[in-house]
Scaffold this active site. Sequence first.
Site, PDB file in Angstrom:
ATOM      1  N   GLU A   1      -6.886   4.486   7.875  1.00 12.88           N
ATOM      2  CA  GLU A   1      -6.740   5.933   7.611  1.00 12.88           C
ATOM      3  C   GLU A   1      -8.016   6.485   6.980  1.00 12.88           C
ATOM      4  O   GLU A   1      -8.403   7.627   7.228  1.00 12.88           O
ATOM      5  CB  GLU A   1      -5.504   6.172   6.720  1.00 12.88           C
ATOM      6  CG  GLU A   1      -4.218   6.012   7.528  1.00 12.88           C
ATOM      7  CD  GLU A   1      -2.999   5.539   6.746  1.00 12.88           C
ATOM      8  OE1 GLU A   1      -3.003   5.602   5.503  1.00 12.88           O
ATOM      9  OE2 GLU A   1      -2.034   5.097   7.409  1.00 12.88           O
TER      10      GLU A   1
ATOM     11  N   ASN B   1       0.862  -1.182   0.000  1.00 17.96           N
ATOM     12  CA  ASN B   1       0.000   0.000   0.000  1.00 17.96           C
ATOM     13  C   ASN B   1       0.897   1.230   0.000  1.00 17.96           C
ATOM     14  O   ASN B   1       1.493   1.570   1.017  1.00 17.96           O
ATOM     15  CB  ASN B   1      -0.877  -0.050   1.271  1.00 17.96           C
ATOM     16  CG  ASN B   1      -1.704   1.205   1.456  1.00 17.96           C
ATOM     17  OD1 ASN B   1      -1.800   2.040   0.550  1.00 17.96           O
ATOM     18  ND2 ASN B   1      -2.309   1.349   2.632  1.00 17.96           N
ATOM     19  N   TRP B   2       1.000   1.864  -1.169  1.00 15.98           N
ATOM     20  CA  TRP B   2       1.926   2.992  -1.301  1.00 15.98           C
ATOM     21  C   TRP B   2       1.399   4.272  -0.658  1.00 15.98           C
ATOM     22  O   TRP B   2       2.107   5.255  -0.577  1.00 15.98           O
ATOM     23  CB  TRP B   2       2.237   3.251  -2.779  1.00 15.98           C
ATOM     24  CG  TRP B   2       2.969   2.144  -3.482  1.00 15.98           C
ATOM     25  CD1 TRP B   2       3.367   0.937  -2.950  1.00 15.98           C
ATOM     26  CD2 TRP B   2       3.409   2.134  -4.852  1.00 15.98           C
ATOM     27  NE1 TRP B   2       4.016   0.194  -3.914  1.00 15.98           N
ATOM     28  CE2 TRP B   2       4.055   0.893  -5.079  1.00 15.98           C
ATOM     29  CE3 TRP B   2       3.312   3.046  -5.897  1.00 15.98           C
ATOM     30  CZ2 TRP B   2       4.604   0.558  -6.321  1.00 15.98           C
ATOM     31  CZ3 TRP B   2       3.851   2.713  -7.141  1.00 15.98           C
ATOM     32  CH2 TRP B   2       4.496   1.485  -7.347  1.00 15.98           C
ATOM     33  N   LYS B   3       0.131   4.261  -0.278  1.00 16.10           N
ATOM     34  CA  LYS B   3      -0.514   5.454   0.303  1.00 16.10           C
ATOM     35  C   LYS B   3      -0.274   6.661  -0.620  1.00 16.10           C
ATOM     36  O   LYS B   3      -0.293   6.506  -1.824  1.00 16.10           O
ATOM     37  CB  LYS B   3       0.002   5.679   1.720  1.00 16.10           C
ATOM     38  CG  LYS B   3      -0.158   4.415   2.580  1.00 16.10           C
ATOM     39  CD  LYS B   3       0.019   4.648   4.034  1.00 16.10           C
ATOM     40  CE  LYS B   3      -0.159   3.329   4.773  1.00 16.10           C
ATOM     41  NZ  LYS B   3      -0.081   3.462   6.218  1.00 16.10           N
TER      42      LYS B   3
ATOM     43  N   GLU C   1      -5.220  -5.079  10.669  1.00 11.40           N
ATOM     44  CA  GLU C   1      -4.190  -4.071  10.878  1.00 11.40           C
ATOM     45  C   GLU C   1      -4.490  -3.311  12.173  1.00 11.40           C
ATOM     46  O   GLU C   1      -5.309  -2.381  12.173  1.00 11.40           O
ATOM     47  CB  GLU C   1      -4.184  -3.065   9.720  1.00 11.40           C
ATOM     48  CG  GLU C   1      -3.920  -3.672   8.363  1.00 11.40           C
ATOM     49  CD  GLU C   1      -3.372  -2.646   7.386  1.00 11.40           C
ATOM     50  OE1 GLU C   1      -2.274  -2.856   6.895  1.00 11.40           O
ATOM     51  OE2 GLU C   1      -4.042  -1.630   7.140  1.00 11.40           O
TER      52      GLU C   1
ATOM     53  N   SER D   1       3.399  -2.061  10.309  1.00 12.66           N
ATOM     54  CA  SER D   1       4.857  -2.088  10.506  1.00 12.66           C
ATOM     55  C   SER D   1       5.497  -3.434  10.161  1.00 12.66           C
ATOM     56  O   SER D   1       6.429  -3.872  10.826  1.00 12.66           O
ATOM     57  CB  SER D   1       5.220  -1.664  11.939  1.00 12.66           C
ATOM     58  OG  SER D   1       4.826  -0.323  12.165  1.00 12.66           O
TER      59      SER D   1
ATOM     60  N   GLY E   1       2.831  -1.151   4.296  1.00 15.52           N
ATOM     61  CA  GLY E   1       2.826   0.270   3.945  1.00 15.52           C
ATOM     62  C   GLY E   1       4.243   0.748   3.688  1.00 15.52           C
ATOM     63  O   GLY E   1       4.801   0.534   2.606  1.00 15.52           O
ATOM     64  N   GLY E   2       4.853   1.360   4.699  1.00 21.12           N
ATOM     65  CA  GLY E   2       6.175   1.989   4.555  1.00 21.12           C
ATOM     66  C   GLY E   2       7.206   1.118   3.850  1.00 21.12           C
ATOM     67  O   GLY E   2       7.906   1.595   2.941  1.00 21.12           O
TER      68      GLY E   2
ATOM     69  N   HIS F   1      -9.467   0.975   4.832  1.00 25.20           N
ATOM     70  CA  HIS F   1      -8.201   1.161   5.552  1.00 25.20           C
ATOM     71  C   HIS F   1      -8.442   2.075   6.758  1.00 25.20           C
ATOM     72  O   HIS F   1      -9.274   2.979   6.696  1.00 25.20           O
ATOM     73  CB  HIS F   1      -7.162   1.767   4.598  1.00 25.20           C
ATOM     74  CG  HIS F   1      -5.796   1.791   5.194  1.00 25.20           C
ATOM     75  ND1 HIS F   1      -5.394   2.778   6.067  1.00 25.20           N
ATOM     76  CD2 HIS F   1      -4.756   0.928   5.084  1.00 25.20           C
ATOM     77  CE1 HIS F   1      -4.148   2.524   6.449  1.00 25.20           C
ATOM     78  NE2 HIS F   1      -3.733   1.402   5.864  1.00 25.20           N
TER      79      HIS F   1
ATOM     80  N   GLY G   1       2.465   2.325  10.749  1.00 29.03           N
ATOM     81  CA  GLY G   1       3.414   3.435  10.590  1.00 29.03           C
ATOM     82  C   GLY G   1       4.119   3.831  11.874  1.00 29.03           C
ATOM     83  O   GLY G   1       4.761   4.878  11.940  1.00 29.03           O
TER      84      GLY G   1
HETATM   85  P1  PGA Z   1       2.817   0.327   7.632  1.00 28.92           P
HETATM   86  O1  PGA Z   1       1.366   0.509   6.997  1.00 28.92           O
HETATM   87  O2  PGA Z   1       3.390  -0.962   7.079  1.00 28.92           O
HETATM   88  O3  PGA Z   1       3.592   1.539   7.202  1.00 28.92           O
HETATM   89  O4  PGA Z   1       2.647   0.264   9.119  1.00 28.92           O
HETATM   90  C1  PGA Z   1       0.516  -0.585   6.811  1.00 28.92           C
HETATM   91  C2  PGA Z   1      -0.795  -0.107   6.225  1.00 28.92           C
HETATM   92  O5  PGA Z   1      -1.222   0.994   6.560  1.00 28.92           O
HETATM   93  O6  PGA Z   1      -1.420  -0.805   5.404  1.00 28.92           O
END
Ligand code: PGA
Length: 255
Positions: free
Chosen positions: A100, A12-14, A169, A214, A235-236, A98, A175
């Site tokens: 967010e 997930n590149w956000k 998640e 993470s 994500g990251g 998600h 993050g």
């Molecule tokens: P993260 O994000 O790996 O940066 O914690 C995961 C996600 O939000 O899908």
Amino acid sequence: MNPSRRPLIAGNWKMFNGGRAGVELAEACVAFARDLPGVDVVIAPPYTALAAVADTIDGSPVALAAQNLYPKDQGPFTGEISGPMLEECGCTWVIVGHSERRQIFGETDAFVAEKTSAALAHDLLPIVCVGETLQQREAGETLRVVKQQIDAFLDVIARTPKAVAIAYEPVWAIGTGKTAGPTEAEEVHAAIRSWLEKKDADLAKRTRILYGGSVKADNAAALLACPNVDGALVGGASLDAGSFGAIARAARRPS
Ligand code: PGA
């Protein structure tokens, strides 16, 4: 990981790599994915990079996901993107609900269910996200909260023979560098599997339950070794092809 479900690693590149950089990252993902025939690799760039990334990964084992969709097909919804548009762009997956989106944009369980249904109506496989906040975990409410989120879309995913993915998640792990340990993750994954099983045995067998929050190259193997962890939503660490590739390699099963 259960042998009947192929491991799925989704990036997930956000709101990163929406242009040229996205194409370069996608090229690097294609390069490592070719050596991982037993692992499904999915990348979710921002909308602005979808068409270009679709071209880049065409004919490769990497699949394309969007990070969100609007549940109507078309209409006066300024700024929104529909399922048919994503399909036309080459997406076969879409991330839905998600944390967010839930937290920053106020998406409710009912709206997440509506989006899940719209995705399935348009040949997009949803990766539906669930997870508790730190406050909810500390109050001992993790399983109650996650069950409530899943109950909202359970009928929708039980109505179709398609194999959707659910991403657990924990919000406090996204993050932050904090991960649920394998034991904490497996406890929730096993609970999710049992709720699916109660609804329909085949649903429990075909649904891949991903862990997210993470996930990095150095903790992926332990998480992916859990019996009910079928992959990861990253994500990251998915913004760097080296670490994303290492996570995908950690998902390989011994042949
Ligand atoms: P993260 O994000 O790996 O940066 O914690 C995961 C996600 O939000 O899908």
